[in-house]
Design a protein around this motif. Structure first.
Motif, PDB file in Angstrom:
ATOM      1  N   LEU A 132      -2.231   3.352  10.452  1.00  0.00           N
ATOM      2  CA  LEU A 132      -0.987   2.599  10.578  1.00  0.00           C
ATOM      3  C   LEU A 132       0.146   3.474  11.124  1.00  0.00           C
ATOM      4  O   LEU A 132       0.918   3.027  11.981  1.00  0.00           O
ATOM      5  CB  LEU A 132      -0.598   2.025   9.208  1.00  0.00           C
ATOM      6  N   ALA A 133       0.254   4.711  10.659  1.00  0.00           N
ATOM      7  CA  ALA A 133       1.342   5.584  11.118  1.00  0.00           C
ATOM      8  C   ALA A 133       1.269   5.816  12.621  1.00  0.00           C
ATOM      9  O   ALA A 133       2.288   5.782  13.324  1.00  0.00           O
ATOM     10  CB  ALA A 133       1.296   6.912  10.362  1.00  0.00           C
ATOM     11  N   ASP A 134       0.052   6.065  13.145  1.00  0.00           N
ATOM     12  CA  ASP A 134      -0.105   6.256  14.596  1.00  0.00           C
ATOM     13  C   ASP A 134       0.342   5.017  15.357  1.00  0.00           C
ATOM     14  O   ASP A 134       1.007   5.118  16.395  1.00  0.00           O
ATOM     15  CB  ASP A 134      -1.570   6.573  14.936  1.00  0.00           C
ATOM     16  N   ALA A 135      -0.042   3.845  14.855  1.00  0.00           N
ATOM     17  CA  ALA A 135       0.320   2.603  15.540  1.00  0.00           C
ATOM     18  C   ALA A 135       1.831   2.397  15.537  1.00  0.00           C
ATOM     19  O   ALA A 135       2.418   1.976  16.550  1.00  0.00           O
ATOM     20  CB  ALA A 135      -0.384   1.423  14.877  1.00  0.00           C
ATOM     21  N   VAL A 136       2.500   2.702  14.427  1.00  0.00           N
ATOM     22  CA  VAL A 136       3.955   2.550  14.363  1.00  0.00           C
ATOM     23  C   VAL A 136       4.634   3.510  15.334  1.00  0.00           C
ATOM     24  O   VAL A 136       5.572   3.136  16.062  1.00  0.00           O
ATOM     25  CB  VAL A 136       4.464   2.786  12.925  1.00  0.00           C
ATOM     26  N   LEU A 137       4.153   4.753  15.408  1.00  0.00           N
ATOM     27  CA  LEU A 137       4.747   5.720  16.333  1.00  0.00           C
ATOM     28  C   LEU A 137       4.583   5.287  17.781  1.00  0.00           C
ATOM     29  O   LEU A 137       5.499   5.461  18.601  1.00  0.00           O
ATOM     30  CB  LEU A 137       4.116   7.094  16.113  1.00  0.00           C
ATOM     31  N   ARG A 138       3.439   4.714  18.126  1.00  0.00           N
ATOM     32  CA  ARG A 138       3.235   4.244  19.509  1.00  0.00           C
ATOM     33  C   ARG A 138       4.219   3.135  19.849  1.00  0.00           C
ATOM     34  O   ARG A 138       4.768   3.096  20.959  1.00  0.00           O
ATOM     35  CB  ARG A 138       1.789   3.751  19.697  1.00  0.00           C
ATOM     36  N   VAL A 139       4.450   2.240  18.907  1.00  0.00           N
ATOM     37  CA  VAL A 139       5.408   1.149  19.156  1.00  0.00           C
ATOM     38  C   VAL A 139       6.823   1.699  19.290  1.00  0.00           C
ATOM     39  O   VAL A 139       7.581   1.294  20.190  1.00  0.00           O
ATOM     40  CB  VAL A 139       5.318   0.099  18.029  1.00  0.00           C
ATOM     41  N   ASP A 158       0.862  -1.176   0.000  1.00  0.00           N
ATOM     42  CA  ASP A 158       0.000   0.000   0.000  1.00  0.00           C
ATOM     43  C   ASP A 158       0.905   1.234   0.000  1.00  0.00           C
ATOM     44  O   ASP A 158       1.380   1.672   1.046  1.00  0.00           O
ATOM     45  CB  ASP A 158      -0.908  -0.018   1.228  1.00  0.00           C
ATOM     46  N   VAL A 159       1.148   1.773  -1.182  1.00  0.00           N
ATOM     47  CA  VAL A 159       2.108   2.869  -1.315  1.00  0.00           C
ATOM     48  C   VAL A 159       1.634   4.094  -0.546  1.00  0.00           C
ATOM     49  O   VAL A 159       2.436   4.777   0.116  1.00  0.00           O
ATOM     50  CB  VAL A 159       2.339   3.202  -2.799  1.00  0.00           C
ATOM     51  N   GLU A 160       0.342   4.386  -0.586  1.00  0.00           N
ATOM     52  CA  GLU A 160      -0.174   5.560   0.125  1.00  0.00           C
ATOM     53  C   GLU A 160       0.047   5.421   1.622  1.00  0.00           C
ATOM     54  O   GLU A 160       0.433   6.395   2.304  1.00  0.00           O
ATOM     55  CB  GLU A 160      -1.659   5.744  -0.172  1.00  0.00           C
ATOM     56  N   ALA A 161      -0.182   4.233   2.162  1.00  0.00           N
ATOM     57  CA  ALA A 161       0.061   4.017   3.593  1.00  0.00           C
ATOM     58  C   ALA A 161       1.547   4.179   3.910  1.00  0.00           C
ATOM     59  O   ALA A 161       1.914   4.746   4.950  1.00  0.00           O
ATOM     60  CB  ALA A 161      -0.423   2.624   4.005  1.00  0.00           C
ATOM     61  N   CYS A 162       2.416   3.701   3.025  1.00  0.00           N
ATOM     62  CA  CYS A 162       3.859   3.861   3.243  1.00  0.00           C
ATOM     63  C   CYS A 162       4.255   5.332   3.246  1.00  0.00           C
ATOM     64  O   CYS A 162       5.076   5.765   4.070  1.00  0.00           O
ATOM     65  CB  CYS A 162       4.636   3.119   2.160  1.00  0.00           C
ATOM     66  N   VAL A 163       3.683   6.119   2.338  1.00  0.00           N
ATOM     67  CA  VAL A 163       3.981   7.548   2.293  1.00  0.00           C
ATOM     68  C   VAL A 163       3.565   8.221   3.595  1.00  0.00           C
ATOM     69  O   VAL A 163       4.300   9.051   4.169  1.00  0.00           O
ATOM     70  CB  VAL A 163       3.288   8.201   1.079  1.00  0.00           C
ATOM     71  N   SER A 198       0.981  -4.131  11.590  1.00  0.00           N
ATOM     72  CA  SER A 198       0.538  -4.588  10.278  1.00  0.00           C
ATOM     73  C   SER A 198      -0.874  -4.118   9.982  1.00  0.00           C
ATOM     74  O   SER A 198      -1.697  -3.950  10.900  1.00  0.00           O
ATOM     75  CB  SER A 198       0.588  -6.124  10.222  1.00  0.00           C
ATOM     76  N   THR A 199      -1.169  -3.905   8.718  1.00  0.00           N
ATOM     77  CA  THR A 199      -2.563  -3.815   8.322  1.00  0.00           C
ATOM     78  C   THR A 199      -3.185  -5.199   8.525  1.00  0.00           C
ATOM     79  O   THR A 199      -2.463  -6.199   8.602  1.00  0.00           O
ATOM     80  CB  THR A 199      -2.678  -3.379   6.849  1.00  0.00           C
TER      81      THR A 199
END
Length: 402
Positions: free
Chosen positions: A357-364, A245-250, A335-336
């Motif tokens: 997804l970005a919020d979840a990665v930052l929390r981790v 998912d390129v948009e999610a990666c961006v 992960s999604t």
């Protein structure tokens, strides 16, 4: 994309064939090349070669497609003539060869291209003295080789291409090829429970999921020098438009860079040039393919392991090898909600929709879990187990009348 076992060694639990002099030949039509980025086919074939001293393998790589490379802005490659594989490739000396044909023109301009490549593959096999090999089809285009040769065959389904987004004519072509394979192959192997359900409605199939070289991923590795100095979250795998998912990666890359961290992408970049430019502009570090033996280091030192995959019928059919690699390392995973990852307990995998997804990665990342596996690493299957299961499948195929 995973680490190979050390060439020339045998994995635990393997049983070496007695070497009775009865030569066994195998032609593998792969969706991936035999290179330094190890995937399912290489792990299984290398394990089979290590266990059976009378086995010889012709590994047919996907054809080089010049026009497709030009359309996505990739460097033009050349097809590779028959080449001998050896210990440096993770294969025994003088018992394995790789061949990569060339697709010169699109099918609409050269409708007989598949049949011409099938004749060439049969000719290459004969040059190696392979008169009656078993045909292992991973690429649906291998239906042309099956029609041409009549070799006893198995169909190893690792992706449900009928669920991928394709033009109607391409979808129909793949459907017809798969019908030939499902009807004529002595055995059908699938890599995921979803594929077992969809492909097992009209005939028996064998479920043979992916695995990991557990020891390689749990042995501490040095931090790779090409990683950024900041904290980072990493995705390891082919950057493929059907999966990523390129948009999610961006979005993840943008948010991480603003927070003083980076998104790192490790794997062959099959996205078009515009998507790669967008990712790099957002702050993602696109490293490209790395040798499989070095991959554990990228995972072990990451603050988070991410899976920014598209969630659709196609990805639901997959059994991602990275699931086993990520679990073997024991680092936090975000992960999604895709197949495999969404079924893991919350203490191992945090699932979030693409917008979250970005919020979840930052929390981790904020938790700053120290490098090293968790207190209770997940139990994951080993490639040595899967090699033995595939050996049983091949034995059944060899005893099937032509």
């Amino acid at each position: 994309m995973s680490a190979p076992a050390t060439p020339g060694t045998r994995t635990p639990g393997s049983s070496r064939a007695p070497g009775d002099g009865t030569r066994r030949d195998l032609v593998v039509l792969s969706l991936e090349p035999w290179d330094e980025v190890w995937r399912r086919n290489q792990h299984l074939v290398a394990g089979l070669l290590a266990d059976d001293p009378d086995l010889r393998v012709l590994f047919v790589e996907p054809p080089v497609d010049h026009l497709h490379d030009l359309r996505r802005g990739a460097p033009v490659r050349l097809g590779r003539r028959l080449r001998r594989l050896g210990p440096d490739d993770g294969a025994p000396q003088d018992r394995a060869w790789a061949y990569r044909p060339t697709k010169w023109l699109p099918r609409r301009l050269a409708p007989g291209g598949d049949d011409r490549r099938a004749r060439t593959i049969a000719r290459v096999a004969r040059r190696l003295g392979m008169v009656d090999p078993v045909l292992w089809v991973n690429d649906p285009d291998g239906a042309a080789v099956l029609r041409r040769t009549g070799w006893r065959a198995l169909y190893d389904i690792t992706d449900d291409w009928l669920r991928a987004v394709r033009e109607p004519a391409e979808h129909e072509r793949v459907r017809a090829a798969e019908q030939v394979l499902v009807e004529r192959c002595a055995e059908v192997v699938v890599c995921s429970p979803a594929l077992a359900r969809t492909k097992g409605t009209d005939r028996p199939v064998t479920l043979l999921t992916n695995a990991v070289d557990v020891d390689a991923y749990r042995t501490p590795a040095a931090r790779p020098a090409d990683l950024p100095d900041e904290d980072y979250a990493v995705y390891v795998g082919t950057l493929h438009p059907d999966r990523l998912d390129v948009e999610a990666c961006v979005q993840v890359a943008t948010r991480l860079r603003a927070a003083g961290a980076r998104l790192v992408l490790v794997g062959p970049p099959l996205l078009d040039a515009m998507d790669l430019t967008r990712l790099e502009a957002a702050g993602a570090v696109v490293l490209g393919a790395r040798p499989a033996a070095l991959v554990p280091g990228y995972l072990q030192h990451a603050g988070a392991l991410v899976v920014p995959h598209v969630v659709d019928d196609f990805t639901d059919s997959l059994d991602p090898i990275k699931l086993y690699e990520y679990l073997a390392v024991g680092r936090p995973v975000v992960s999604t909600p895709v197949a495999g990852f969404r079924d893991q307990p919350a203490e191992r995998v945090t699932t979030a929709s693409a917008p979250q997804l970005a919020d979840a990665v930052l929390r981790v990342l904020d938790r700053r879990v120290p490098p090293g596996p968790g207190e209770a690493p997940a139990e994951v299957p080993r490639w040595s187990d899967r090699v033995q299961e595939m050996q049983q499948v091949l034995t059944r195929v060899r005893t099937t009348p032509r």
